[in-house]
Design a protein around this motif. Structure first.
Motif, PDB file in Angstrom:
ATOM      1  N   PRO A  18     -25.344 -39.697  30.200  1.00  0.00           N
ATOM      2  CA  PRO A  18     -26.194 -39.689  31.401  1.00  0.00           C
ATOM      3  C   PRO A  18     -26.028 -38.420  32.234  1.00  0.00           C
ATOM      4  O   PRO A  18     -26.920 -38.085  33.023  1.00  0.00           O
ATOM      5  CB  PRO A  18     -25.712 -40.908  32.188  1.00  0.00           C
ATOM      6  N   SER A  23     -34.280 -44.401  24.899  1.00  0.00           N
ATOM      7  CA  SER A  23     -32.906 -44.588  25.372  1.00  0.00           C
ATOM      8  C   SER A  23     -32.035 -43.361  25.138  1.00  0.00           C
ATOM      9  O   SER A  23     -31.018 -43.193  25.802  1.00  0.00           O
ATOM     10  CB  SER A  23     -32.265 -45.792  24.674  1.00  0.00           C
ATOM     11  N   LYS A  24     -32.409 -42.498  24.184  1.00  0.00           N
ATOM     12  CA  LYS A  24     -31.566 -41.340  23.886  1.00  0.00           C
ATOM     13  C   LYS A  24     -31.997 -40.122  24.699  1.00  0.00           C
ATOM     14  O   LYS A  24     -31.196 -39.219  24.926  1.00  0.00           O
ATOM     15  CB  LYS A  24     -31.644 -41.009  22.387  1.00  0.00           C
ATOM     16  N   THR A  83     -33.630 -42.448  29.352  1.00  0.00           N
ATOM     17  CA  THR A  83     -32.495 -43.248  29.817  1.00  0.00           C
ATOM     18  C   THR A  83     -32.555 -44.619  29.148  1.00  0.00           C
ATOM     19  O   THR A  83     -33.654 -45.162  28.948  1.00  0.00           O
ATOM     20  CB  THR A  83     -32.474 -43.463  31.353  1.00  0.00           C
ATOM     21  N   PRO A  84     -31.388 -45.197  28.788  1.00  0.00           N
ATOM     22  CA  PRO A  84     -31.389 -46.575  28.306  1.00  0.00           C
ATOM     23  C   PRO A  84     -31.514 -47.569  29.467  1.00  0.00           C
ATOM     24  O   PRO A  84     -31.695 -48.756  29.254  1.00  0.00           O
ATOM     25  CB  PRO A  84     -30.017 -46.738  27.648  1.00  0.00           C
ATOM     26  N   GLY A  85     -31.425 -47.065  30.702  1.00  0.00           N
ATOM     27  CA  GLY A  85     -31.312 -47.924  31.874  1.00  0.00           C
ATOM     28  C   GLY A  85     -32.570 -48.692  32.230  1.00  0.00           C
ATOM     29  O   GLY A  85     -32.516 -49.616  33.045  1.00  0.00           O
ATOM     30  N   THR A  86     -33.717 -48.326  31.635  1.00  0.00           N
ATOM     31  CA  THR A  86     -34.955 -49.060  31.928  1.00  0.00           C
ATOM     32  C   THR A  86     -35.528 -49.736  30.688  1.00  0.00           C
ATOM     33  O   THR A  86     -36.606 -50.326  30.767  1.00  0.00           O
ATOM     34  CB  THR A  86     -36.028 -48.139  32.520  1.00  0.00           C
ATOM     35  N   ALA A 103     -26.252 -46.721  36.030  1.00  0.00           N
ATOM     36  CA  ALA A 103     -27.674 -47.076  36.139  1.00  0.00           C
ATOM     37  C   ALA A 103     -28.513 -46.476  35.015  1.00  0.00           C
ATOM     38  O   ALA A 103     -29.566 -47.015  34.662  1.00  0.00           O
ATOM     39  CB  ALA A 103     -28.225 -46.627  37.495  1.00  0.00           C
ATOM     40  N   GLN A 126     -27.341 -45.791  31.877  1.00  0.00           N
ATOM     41  CA  GLN A 126     -26.661 -45.992  30.595  1.00  0.00           C
ATOM     42  C   GLN A 126     -26.953 -47.403  30.077  1.00  0.00           C
ATOM     43  O   GLN A 126     -27.477 -48.242  30.815  1.00  0.00           O
ATOM     44  CB  GLN A 126     -25.144 -45.791  30.798  1.00  0.00           C
ATOM     45  N   ALA A 167     -30.085 -51.448  33.012  1.00  0.00           N
ATOM     46  CA  ALA A 167     -29.012 -51.209  33.984  1.00  0.00           C
ATOM     47  C   ALA A 167     -29.565 -50.772  35.343  1.00  0.00           C
ATOM     48  O   ALA A 167     -28.989 -51.105  36.383  1.00  0.00           O
ATOM     49  CB  ALA A 167     -28.049 -50.160  33.439  1.00  0.00           C
ATOM     50  N   LEU A 168     -30.673 -50.053  35.358  1.00  0.00           N
ATOM     51  CA  LEU A 168     -31.235 -49.622  36.641  1.00  0.00           C
ATOM     52  C   LEU A 168     -31.610 -50.834  37.495  1.00  0.00           C
ATOM     53  O   LEU A 168     -31.230 -50.930  38.669  1.00  0.00           O
ATOM     54  CB  LEU A 168     -32.462 -48.716  36.419  1.00  0.00           C
TER      55      LEU A 168
END
Lengths: 404, 404
Positions: free
Chosen positions: A46, A246-247, A250-253, B69, B71, B281-282
């Protein structure tokens, strides 16, 4: 009280009585922290994401589009993002999915869930690479699919091995539904499949009415920014391409997509409704904004350079410390290298390694049909370059310990 | 080209050849726009969310916690959010889930997916209310579960009807795994189940080793802010409670939870890994922040008041225009009222209504075993109060047309 002694345990589904998946173990390992040189999870770093831009964009879409960003989305995804994704597919491929040929998913694993629900009856077969992404096996199996191994060599999947597996499936009265393949910087091997082999795979699958599930998770991460012709570009009539952000975003959403023949995509959209209803609209709005404003592609060179540097540092450490002990793949993109340590059971090695402060994933679970392996996967995507040499030292020490 | 004539259609899974689900049709209807008085989807009104707070919080968590957030999260959810959710369960219930008794899900439908994967073998039975949430039927069926109807009366589920269904299931050689019930302001009936009936249900299920799946989607939305004892509070040993934040926080980040016996929660967490890997995560970070800072509970009175006002306006419009034609439930919370229009097939009525600029969901799909119904569901959660009278006029006109 152990779970197995609980009153509920015998009432669980059979699939749930198998215990935690290999992937759960990997994720737990990665989260354990401590003095650990960590080559376990295929996670992005991140620190490479533009947090200021993401923070501003998240804030902006909530303030300016609350009726979209804070509401349910349709099961196929927001129209604006779908349009942006269709163009993004065409950015590196000479093919543009039609409007009804692409859906937004909640990441790559969700896309596998949806294709499983769309295609698999109980006992249907999925042809998988050997090795391949272990998480995919879990998804296919949890939908009562059987994973049958094709053959990989030092260049990746051997397309003609599909024919052998089809013959086996026929003998076993199992109906083969699709071939799962990761052509770009494969998980776990790190290899990129040649265009010749991609073409041959399409030819065979077209001939036998087999769908190809092409996973392009690492396609944008060639260290030199190059792209080979995708399987979807070569055979859009027989391919569902799935991708994840995700790569690279972001994987966060939880953002991904699937594109392919409209009939299959429509069935996946129906499955979406009864899986998690829709992908999150907030993440969709953020991603759409980044794609439309060019930020997504502008960020790629920085990511490629960072992961190339880490790959290079690890390869140097291998060269210095591991030459007499193991062989490994030299990745030209992505997060992974795949080692072979002849004579070593890497499950046992992994246990010893954790005691020595080193984490990686042993090779066996990357094969659909093996319980032991001398292979292991190292993901260098989050490992600081100045820890690479120490990591390899710990590996050597661990190998010596299991051989002693 | 119709989907059915496509080469891929016969290769789809059987479940995928059934065509779009009823829920897909509802969502498409709600998205169609135009001059429509819309009582269709069970959607919140994003205008009631504090967009400034959400925008600031999203921005804040990305800037201050990017390594979390942005990751992957673990399959059970972020530790901080899980802790906050355990406390939030205890806010209205005299029970606190232990650390291994709660997981974060990607909304309510995902929680149903996870319990299905955890509990259902092919052909296992799920006992459902009649009527109940149609989306739940799709989830259970897509995991090869059979939905068996219990009996509801004008006060909601009749607990003793479980016994009749158990007898039927025994005759049909189907193994009953759990009872799915929505006790608070039920979807679609709007009714709240009495504590007496909740207690009786727990008693019966405990006696027969049946799990209860308690869906508390609308629990926080009693117009007077009251709470009855939850089924989970009454019988935590036999209940998995699932909740969603889609009605009270936002559907845009897909956030929900499940709590219950550790063995079942653990099996759901394993299923999470092979469904969509983890909840975003977000969204988890934003929700955790709102819960910890008290903003979540502070916002509830405003939501309750707004939905109470809409319910009241619709009830007034019913009283004025529909007394001789139909009966309906008077909700004391949530989004729904459930009408009965004797002698009218509401599927046919829904088609005529759309022509008259009115959308609602006909009743039949809310029953697991009916194809026609004189019931219909109206969701007033997004309908402006000054459109209620016009909506009811259009309903009356539509009823006259189908009766003509």
């Amino acid at each position: 009280m152990s779970a197995a002694s609980d009153v509920w345990f015998p009432r669980l589904a059979e699939r749930a009585q198998a215990g935690p998946s290999e992937l759960s173990a990997v994720l737990a390992l990665a989260a354990s922290g401590g003095d650990l040189v960590d080559f376990s999870g295929g996670f992005p770093d991140p620190a490479l994401f533009d947090t200021r831009l993401l923070a501003e964009t998240a804030s902006k879409v909530i303030e300016t589009r609350p009726e979209v960003a804070l509401q349910y989305a349709s099961n196929t995804g927001l129209p604006g993002l779908r349009e942006a994704l269709r163009q993004d597919v065409a950015r590196t491929q000479a093919v543009t999915p039609a409007e009804d040929e692409l859906i937004v998913t909640s990441g790559g694993v969700d896309a596998m869930t949806l294709i499983s629900k769309a295609m698999l009856n109980v006992g249907d077969a999925v042809l998988v690479e050997a090795p391949s992404y272990l998480g995919a096996f879990s998804v296919f199996r949890t939908h009562e699919g059987r994973c049958l191994s094709m053959r990989n060599d030092e260049h990746g999947l051997v397309p003609d091995s599909v024919l052998d597996v089809l013959e086996d499936a026929r003998m076993g009265a199992s109906r083969p539904k699709f071939v799962y393949v990761i052509p770009d910087f494969q998980n776990p091997s790190g290899l990129r499949l040649s265009e010749d082999r991609r073409e041959r795979l399409v030819e065979i699958c077209r001939q036998h009415g087999l769908l190809i599930l092409e996973d392009v998770a690492y396609r944008d991460l060639a260290y030199d920014g190059s792209y080979l012709r995708s399987i979807y570009e070569i055979g859009p009539d027989v391919t569902v391409q799935i991708g994840t952000f995700s790569k690279t975003f972001t994987p966060g959403t939880r953002m991904g997509w699937a594109c392919g023949p409209a009939t299959v995509i429509d069935a996946m959209a129906q499955a979406k409704t009864n899986t998690d209803q829709c992908a999150g609209a907030l993440g969709q709005c953020i991603l759409e904004s980044l794609l439309r404003e060019g930020h997504y592609t502008q960020a790629l060179p920085r990511l490629r350079e960072a992961y190339a540097t880490r790959a290079g540092a690890l390869m140097s450490a291998f060269d210095a410390g591991l030459r007499d002990t193991a062989t490994w793949t030299v990745p030209e993109g992505g997060f992974f290298t795949w080692l072979d340590i002849p004579g070593v059971d890497t499950r046992r090695l992994a246990e010893v390694a954790v005691e020595n402060g080193l984490a990686f994933v042993p090779g066996a679970p990357f094969f659909a049909d093996r319980t032991t392996s001398s292979n292991l996967r190292m993901s260098f995507s989050r490992t600081p370059t100045d820890q690479m040499a120490e990591g390899v030292e710990r590996l050597v020490r661990s190998i010596e310990a299991v051989r002693a």
